[in-house]
Design a protein around this motif. Structure first.
Motif, PDB file in Angstrom:
ATOM      1  N   ALA A  95      29.052   2.260  42.462  1.00 10.57           N
ATOM      2  CA  ALA A  95      28.646   1.605  41.404  1.00 10.57           C
ATOM      3  C   ALA A  95      27.895   0.702  42.094  1.00 10.57           C
ATOM      4  CB  ALA A  95      29.577   1.333  40.617  1.00 10.57           C
ATOM      5  N   VAL A  96      28.090   0.765  43.186  1.00 12.44           N
ATOM      6  CA  VAL A  96      26.643  -0.299  43.822  1.00 12.44           C
ATOM      7  C   VAL A  96      25.246  -0.012  43.604  1.00 12.44           C
ATOM      8  CG1 VAL A  96      26.759  -1.751  45.277  1.00 12.44           C
ATOM      9  CG2 VAL A  96      27.826  -1.975  44.519  1.00 12.44           C
ATOM     10  N   LEU A  97      25.444   1.455  44.203  1.00 14.78           N
ATOM     11  CA  LEU A  97      24.308   2.443  44.326  1.00 14.78           C
ATOM     12  C   LEU A  97      24.190   2.719  42.772  1.00 14.78           C
ATOM     13  CD1 LEU A  97      22.664   4.054  45.601  1.00 14.78           C
ATOM     14  CD2 LEU A  97      24.039   5.691  45.819  1.00 14.78           C
ATOM     15  N   ALA A  98      24.639   2.615  42.163  1.00  4.69           N
ATOM     16  CA  ALA A  98      23.838   3.121  40.369  1.00  4.69           C
ATOM     17  C   ALA A  98      23.341   1.915  39.966  1.00  4.69           C
ATOM     18  CB  ALA A  98      24.946   4.047  39.942  1.00  4.69           C
ATOM     19  N   SER A  99      23.787   0.457  40.038  1.00  7.64           N
ATOM     20  CA  SER A  99      23.565  -0.426  39.499  1.00  7.64           C
ATOM     21  C   SER A  99      22.707  -1.254  40.258  1.00  7.64           C
ATOM     22  CB  SER A  99      24.506  -1.811  39.431  1.00  7.64           C
ATOM     23  OG  SER A  99      25.057  -2.058  40.670  1.00  7.64           O
ATOM     24  N   ALA A 100      21.582  -0.948  41.556  1.00  7.66           N
ATOM     25  CA  ALA A 100      21.387  -1.827  42.424  1.00  7.66           C
ATOM     26  C   ALA A 100      19.986  -2.165  41.378  1.00  7.66           C
ATOM     27  CB  ALA A 100      20.868  -0.499  43.446  1.00  7.66           C
ATOM     28  N   GLY A 101      19.651  -3.657  42.067  1.00  7.73           N
ATOM     29  CA  GLY A 101      18.561  -3.787  40.567  1.00  7.73           C
ATOM     30  C   GLY A 101      18.764  -4.773  39.363  1.00  7.73           C
ATOM     31  N   PHE A 127      32.123   2.190  51.715  1.00  4.76           N
ATOM     32  CA  PHE A 127      32.299   0.737  50.937  1.00  4.76           C
ATOM     33  C   PHE A 127      32.027  -0.529  52.047  1.00  4.76           C
ATOM     34  CE2 PHE A 127      35.875  -2.826  50.800  1.00  4.76           C
ATOM     35  CZ  PHE A 127      35.935  -2.919  49.089  1.00  4.76           C
ATOM     36  N   ARG A 128      32.376  -0.228  52.613  1.00  2.00           N
ATOM     37  CA  ARG A 128      31.363  -2.068  53.640  1.00  2.00           C
ATOM     38  C   ARG A 128      30.105  -1.930  53.637  1.00  2.00           C
ATOM     39  NH1 ARG A 128      35.132   0.581  57.286  1.00  2.00           N
ATOM     40  NH2 ARG A 128      37.072  -0.868  58.260  1.00  2.00           N
ATOM     41  N   ARG A 129      28.908  -1.251  53.569  1.00  2.00           N
ATOM     42  CA  ARG A 129      27.886  -1.270  53.118  1.00  2.00           C
ATOM     43  C   ARG A 129      27.650  -2.190  51.572  1.00  2.00           C
ATOM     44  NH1 ARG A 129      24.164   1.462  56.299  1.00  2.00           N
ATOM     45  NH2 ARG A 129      22.962   1.066  54.976  1.00  2.00           N
ATOM     46  N   ALA A 130      28.627  -1.738  51.075  1.00  2.00           N
ATOM     47  CA  ALA A 130      28.648  -2.271  49.495  1.00  2.00           C
ATOM     48  C   ALA A 130      29.247  -3.411  49.266  1.00  2.00           C
ATOM     49  CB  ALA A 130      29.297  -1.138  48.555  1.00  2.00           C
ATOM     50  N   THR A 134      28.406  -7.775  46.995  1.00  3.45           N
ATOM     51  CA  THR A 134      29.731  -7.489  46.270  1.00  3.45           C
ATOM     52  C   THR A 134      30.249  -8.549  45.511  1.00  3.45           C
ATOM     53  OG1 THR A 134      30.700  -5.199  47.154  1.00  3.45           O
ATOM     54  CG2 THR A 134      32.374  -6.420  45.999  1.00  3.45           C
ATOM     55  N   ASP A 135      30.307  -9.157  45.114  1.00  2.90           N
ATOM     56  CA  ASP A 135      31.126 -10.568  44.631  1.00  2.90           C
ATOM     57  C   ASP A 135      32.290 -10.702  44.823  1.00  2.90           C
ATOM     58  OD1 ASP A 135      27.998 -12.251  42.975  1.00  2.90           O
ATOM     59  OD2 ASP A 135      29.149 -10.522  42.242  1.00  2.90           O
ATOM     60  N   THR A 136      33.363 -10.166  45.076  1.00  5.06           N
ATOM     61  CA  THR A 136      34.545 -10.281  44.875  1.00  5.06           C
ATOM     62  C   THR A 136      35.509  -8.811  45.025  1.00  5.06           C
ATOM     63  OG1 THR A 136      34.666 -12.796  43.678  1.00  5.06           O
ATOM     64  CG2 THR A 136      36.510 -11.997  44.974  1.00  5.06           C
ATOM     65  N   VAL A 137      36.522  -8.693  46.352  1.00  2.00           N
ATOM     66  CA  VAL A 137      37.239  -7.722  46.226  1.00  2.00           C
ATOM     67  C   VAL A 137      38.497  -8.076  46.115  1.00  2.00           C
ATOM     68  CG1 VAL A 137      38.101  -6.137  47.509  1.00  2.00           C
ATOM     69  CG2 VAL A 137      35.723  -6.950  48.379  1.00  2.00           C
ATOM     70  N   VAL A 138      39.454  -7.834  45.139  1.00  2.00           N
ATOM     71  CA  VAL A 138      40.942  -8.426  44.526  1.00  2.00           C
ATOM     72  C   VAL A 138      41.866  -6.960  45.533  1.00  2.00           C
ATOM     73  CG1 VAL A 138      42.799  -8.191  42.793  1.00  2.00           C
ATOM     74  CG2 VAL A 138      39.894  -8.996  42.663  1.00  2.00           C
ATOM     75  N   ALA A 139      42.590  -7.126  46.094  1.00  2.00           N
ATOM     76  CA  ALA A 139      44.032  -6.797  46.509  1.00  2.00           C
ATOM     77  C   ALA A 139      45.254  -7.194  44.981  1.00  2.00           C
ATOM     78  CB  ALA A 139      44.300  -7.716  48.133  1.00  2.00           C
ATOM     79  N   VAL A 140      45.713  -5.827  45.420  1.00  2.00           N
ATOM     80  CA  VAL A 140      46.678  -6.152  44.116  1.00  2.00           C
ATOM     81  C   VAL A 140      47.975  -7.349  44.569  1.00  2.00           C
ATOM     82  CG1 VAL A 140      45.972  -4.441  42.736  1.00  2.00           C
ATOM     83  CG2 VAL A 140      47.736  -4.130  44.473  1.00  2.00           C
ATOM     84  N   MET A 153      38.516  -4.831  56.460  1.00  2.00           N
ATOM     85  CA  MET A 153      38.377  -4.012  55.439  1.00  2.00           C
ATOM     86  C   MET A 153      36.857  -4.610  54.376  1.00  2.00           C
ATOM     87  SD  MET A 153      41.637  -1.711  54.541  1.00  2.00           S
ATOM     88  CE  MET A 153      40.860  -1.119  52.695  1.00  2.00           C
ATOM     89  N   PHE A 154      37.370  -6.066  54.256  1.00  2.00           N
ATOM     90  CA  PHE A 154      36.273  -7.041  53.751  1.00  2.00           C
ATOM     91  C   PHE A 154      36.598  -8.196  54.150  1.00  2.00           C
ATOM     92  CE2 PHE A 154      40.184  -7.150  51.190  1.00  2.00           C
ATOM     93  CZ  PHE A 154      40.697  -5.674  50.593  1.00  2.00           C
ATOM     94  N   PRO A 155      35.486  -8.870  53.758  1.00  2.00           N
ATOM     95  CA  PRO A 155      36.180 -10.343  54.418  1.00  2.00           C
ATOM     96  C   PRO A 155      36.561 -11.424  53.719  1.00  2.00           C
ATOM     97  CG  PRO A 155      33.417 -10.356  53.529  1.00  2.00           C
ATOM     98  CD  PRO A 155      34.221  -8.655  53.541  1.00  2.00           C
ATOM     99  N   ALA A 156      37.286 -12.616  54.580  1.00  2.00           N
ATOM    100  CA  ALA A 156      38.423 -12.984  54.010  1.00  2.00           C
ATOM    101  C   ALA A 156      37.986 -13.934  52.994  1.00  2.00           C
ATOM    102  CB  ALA A 156      38.973 -13.225  54.885  1.00  2.00           C
ATOM    103  N   GLY A 157      36.351 -14.255  52.944  1.00  2.00           N
ATOM    104  CA  GLY A 157      35.810 -15.408  52.112  1.00  2.00           C
ATOM    105  C   GLY A 157      35.846 -14.108  50.680  1.00  2.00           C
ATOM    106  N   LYS A 158      35.611 -13.639  50.605  1.00  2.00           N
ATOM    107  CA  LYS A 158      35.385 -12.597  49.612  1.00  2.00           C
ATOM    108  C   LYS A 158      36.315 -11.897  48.631  1.00  2.00           C
ATOM    109  CE  LYS A 158      30.374 -11.201  49.347  1.00  2.00           C
ATOM    110  NZ  LYS A 158      29.008 -10.204  49.448  1.00  2.00           N
TER     111      LYS A 158
END
Length: 372
Positions: A95-101, A127-130, A134-140, A153-158
């Motif tokens: 989806a990140v690739l599809a919505s670029a720009g 996933f990391r490249r995207a 990405t603004d936020t990653v949600v863990a459940v 897998m993703f930065p703590a700040g996001k």
């Protein structure tokens, strides 16, 4: 807001159930919502379409499929998407690739499990490249957040936590009438104690350990049967396991069902034997049915089941411990009933769909700090 959710498909499963419920709630609250499926639409897509919520399919082929990316881009653009909410790794980087720009205001990804694959692999690399888009990653659940951040897998700040929620309206607790109905369905006497589980028949749910544990339960309690609700690639393997354990006649495979809520209301005890789990929708639904629970202590299970308060927690892949906990619950029926009432009370306070949807809405507006 104009919200686009991107998933692999809407076949039956906990992730898909959560997405459908969340999308329905957002639609009810006045948002303009659609779901884009990378692959096929899936068996549950009609639930949304009858409510007037569009479900688009990209019919992605194996490997890189530029045509599918183009379709996803078209669907996202036509919806005038302001919030792009993806679910799990593959849906996210596609989806990140599809919505670029496109200049989408908020790009949010929910990771629904614990990330069972310990080796990074191509999917996690993509996933990391995207992450830069990405603004936020949600863990459940908190356990998943700690694990994912610890593994890079993703930065703590996001990252933040938004626990799953379920629809509680119309969700009745277990009762004698539904027990009678389920007993008739599986053709056993009405006084039979029915132990059940819900989930895909695959390695992650480890129903083989549950079947082996049930053999020990059956040896002590001849009035018990085991019901497996769900389907998957291990169906025949698990049937063979029940046969090898000598309990094939007492283990009932109900397959993929659209009346899971009603079937839960016919159980005496709910068991989840997973070796990996995020924040289990099946456990939330068992709580809503007021059932005592035995679950493995993996992932976010301990954030739902409180040991000796709403149920029992046991180590994964430990059939003897699983059997002991089940027998304990069956023998101590008053305590088991108290656990079930406490589970229902807990899910009413902490596991509702409305609470989850409100947290996501705040997140879409960038209020990450206000989330749990």
């Amino acid at each position: 807001m104009n919200i686009t959710h991107v998933v692999e498909n809407l076949n039956r499963g906990g992730l898909e159930r959560m997405v459908i419920d969340l999308v329905t709630q957002q639609h009810r609250e006045g948002h303009k919502v659609q779901v884009v499926c990378l692959f096929e639409r899936g068996a549950m897509a009609t639930e949304l379409e009858i409510k007037g919520i569009p479900v688009r399919a990209c019919d992605k082929r194996t490997g890189f499929d530029l045509r599918a990316v183009g379709l996803a881009r078209k669907f996202i653009a036509e919806h005038r998407t302001e919030v792009l909410h993806t679910h799990n790794a593959v849906a996210h980087y596609q989806a990140v690739l599809a919505s670029a720009g496109m200049g989408i205001r908020q790009v949010v990804n929910t990771r629904h499990g614990m990330g069972a694959t310990r080796k990074p692999g191509r999917r996690e690399w993509l996933f990391r490249r995207a992450m830069s888009a990405t603004d936020t990653v949600v863990a459940v659940c908190e356990a998943a957040r700690r694990d994912a951040v610890g593994r890079g897998m993703f930065p703590a700040g996001k990252c933040c936590v938004v626990p799953n929620g379920i629809r509680l309206d119309g969700f009745e607790v277990a009762n004698d009438a539904m027990h009678e109905r389920l007993a008739r369905l599986i053709n056993v006497p009405s006084r039979t104690r029915i132990i059940g589980t819900v989930g895909r028949l695959n390695w992650a749910k480890d129903q083989a350990s549950l079947i082996r544990a049930f053999r020990a339960v059956r040896h002590l309690r001849r009035d018990t049967v085991l019901v497996l609700i769900g389907d998957g690639e291990l169906r025949e393997t698990l049937r063979a396991c029940a046969f090898d354990e000598g309990i094939a006649g007492c283990v009932h495979f109900l397959g993929d069902r659209d009346d899971v809520h009603e079937l839960l209301q016919g159980l005496d005890l709910f068991v989840l034997s997973s070796v990996t789990e995020g924040y289990s929708m099946a456990l939330l639904e068992a709580c809503a049915a007021g059932l005592p629970i035995v679950a493995t202590d993996v992932g976010g299970n301990a954030e739902i089941v409180r040991d000796r308060a709403t149920g029992r927690l046991v180590p994964p892949c430990d059939a003897p411990a699983l059997a002991d906990a089940m027998v304990e619950m069956l023998h101590a029926s008053q305590q088991a009933s108290a656990f079930g009432r406490a589970a229902r009370s807990w899910v009413e306070q902490h596991g509702s769909l409305q609470a989850m949807a409100a947290r996501y809405t705040r997140l879409y507006f960038g209020h990450v700090e206000a989330l749990p």
